[in-house]
Write a protein that holds these residues in place. Structure first.
Motif, PDB file in Angstrom:
ATOM      1  N   ALA A  83     -16.524 -16.442  49.763  1.00  0.00           N
ATOM      2  CA  ALA A  83     -17.408 -16.231  48.665  1.00  0.00           C
ATOM      3  C   ALA A  83     -17.582 -17.871  47.932  1.00  0.00           C
ATOM      4  O   ALA A  83     -18.715 -17.860  47.374  1.00  0.00           O
ATOM      5  CB  ALA A  83     -16.874 -15.485  47.560  1.00  0.00           C
ATOM      6  N   ASP A  84     -16.713 -18.634  48.154  1.00  0.00           N
ATOM      7  CA  ASP A  84     -16.846 -19.810  47.381  1.00  0.00           C
ATOM      8  C   ASP A  84     -15.713 -20.886  48.273  1.00  0.00           C
ATOM      9  O   ASP A  84     -15.265 -20.593  49.284  1.00  0.00           O
ATOM     10  CB  ASP A  84     -16.226 -19.866  45.979  1.00  0.00           C
ATOM     11  N   ARG A  85     -15.758 -22.089  47.570  1.00  0.00           N
ATOM     12  CA  ARG A  85     -15.187 -23.154  48.208  1.00  0.00           C
ATOM     13  C   ARG A  85     -13.726 -22.889  48.408  1.00  0.00           C
ATOM     14  O   ARG A  85     -12.976 -23.227  49.578  1.00  0.00           O
ATOM     15  CB  ARG A  85     -15.344 -24.443  47.480  1.00  0.00           C
ATOM     16  N   ASP A  86     -12.926 -22.284  47.373  1.00  0.00           N
ATOM     17  CA  ASP A  86     -11.619 -22.246  47.632  1.00  0.00           C
ATOM     18  C   ASP A  86     -11.372 -21.026  48.419  1.00  0.00           C
ATOM     19  O   ASP A  86     -10.449 -21.105  49.350  1.00  0.00           O
ATOM     20  CB  ASP A  86     -11.083 -21.373  46.045  1.00  0.00           C
ATOM     21  N   ARG A 139     -21.906 -24.210  54.927  1.00  0.00           N
ATOM     22  CA  ARG A 139     -22.392 -23.006  53.764  1.00  0.00           C
ATOM     23  C   ARG A 139     -21.457 -23.583  52.333  1.00  0.00           C
ATOM     24  O   ARG A 139     -21.883 -23.158  51.525  1.00  0.00           O
ATOM     25  CB  ARG A 139     -21.897 -21.788  54.295  1.00  0.00           C
ATOM     26  N   HIS A 140     -20.134 -24.329  52.705  1.00  0.00           N
ATOM     27  CA  HIS A 140     -19.540 -24.538  51.655  1.00  0.00           C
ATOM     28  C   HIS A 140     -19.126 -25.929  51.495  1.00  0.00           C
ATOM     29  O   HIS A 140     -18.402 -26.383  50.292  1.00  0.00           O
ATOM     30  CB  HIS A 140     -18.013 -23.974  52.016  1.00  0.00           C
TER      31      HIS A 140
END
Length: 183
Positions: A83-86, A139-140
């Protein structure tokens, strides 16, 4: 009167031959694969090889395309779920530490790289595979970071698969990813 042999339907014979070729490559390497070995292992007439493939390069292209597409599909799916970078960093740690848990995948990857290193005709396949990996990473991450991460995944996965001490792999991998991704 002699009856004609009964033809058994085998609509996915070409696909089965490709899968068998990958199994044989994983077992004996590119140098040990032959039309005869594939046909014998697939329990088909030798003529099926020349019917479905133009030669050994065609067999190897089909086999390594299938392998690269399978690995790339899995990689893209994992990166899409982040969902996100992490979450992407966590996903990469999992991918790198588990990518070559299968000896088969390790051997196929090394055989694929060796073939592409020796024969320029196969480099377009490795380039396409790397391109898909980088696109999923982008994407990230920015393009340069994606390229560095792609190289890290390749190299670190091989190192981790081949070394004896497997303790703290996840910590080591996370540290490497964070060093590359931290500005």
């Amino acid at each position: 009167m002699k009856q004609a042999p009964v033809r058994r339907p085998d609509p996915d014979r070409r696909g089965r031959l490709i899968d068998v070729a990958l199994d044989i490559i994983a077992d004996v390497g590119v140098a040990g694969v032959s039309h005869r070995k594939i046909a014998t292992a697939a329990d088909v007439p030798l003529g099926s090889m020349t019917y479905h493939f133009d030669g050994m390069d065609d067999v190897l292209t089909a086999a390594f395309t299938r392998f690269a597409d399978h690995v790339a599909d899995e990689f893209e799916a994992v990166m899409c779920r982040a969902a996100d970078r992490d979450a992407a960093v966590a996903a990469l740690v999992g991918l790198i530490t588990e990518l070559f848990d299968s000896d088969r995948n390790l051997v196929l990857t090394i055989e694929f790289y060796a073939l592409a290193a020796r024969d320029v005709k196969f480099r377009s396949l490795t380039s396409a595979w790397m391109g898909r990996s980088r696109a999923a990473l982008e994407r990230h991450f920015d393009p340069l970071t994606a390229r560095l991460l792609d190289a890290l995944i390749e190299g670190l996965s091989l190192h981790l698969a081949l070394e004896r001490d497997r303790s703290d792999r996840a910590v080591e991998v996370r540290t490497a990813i964070e060093r590359i991704t931290t500005i």
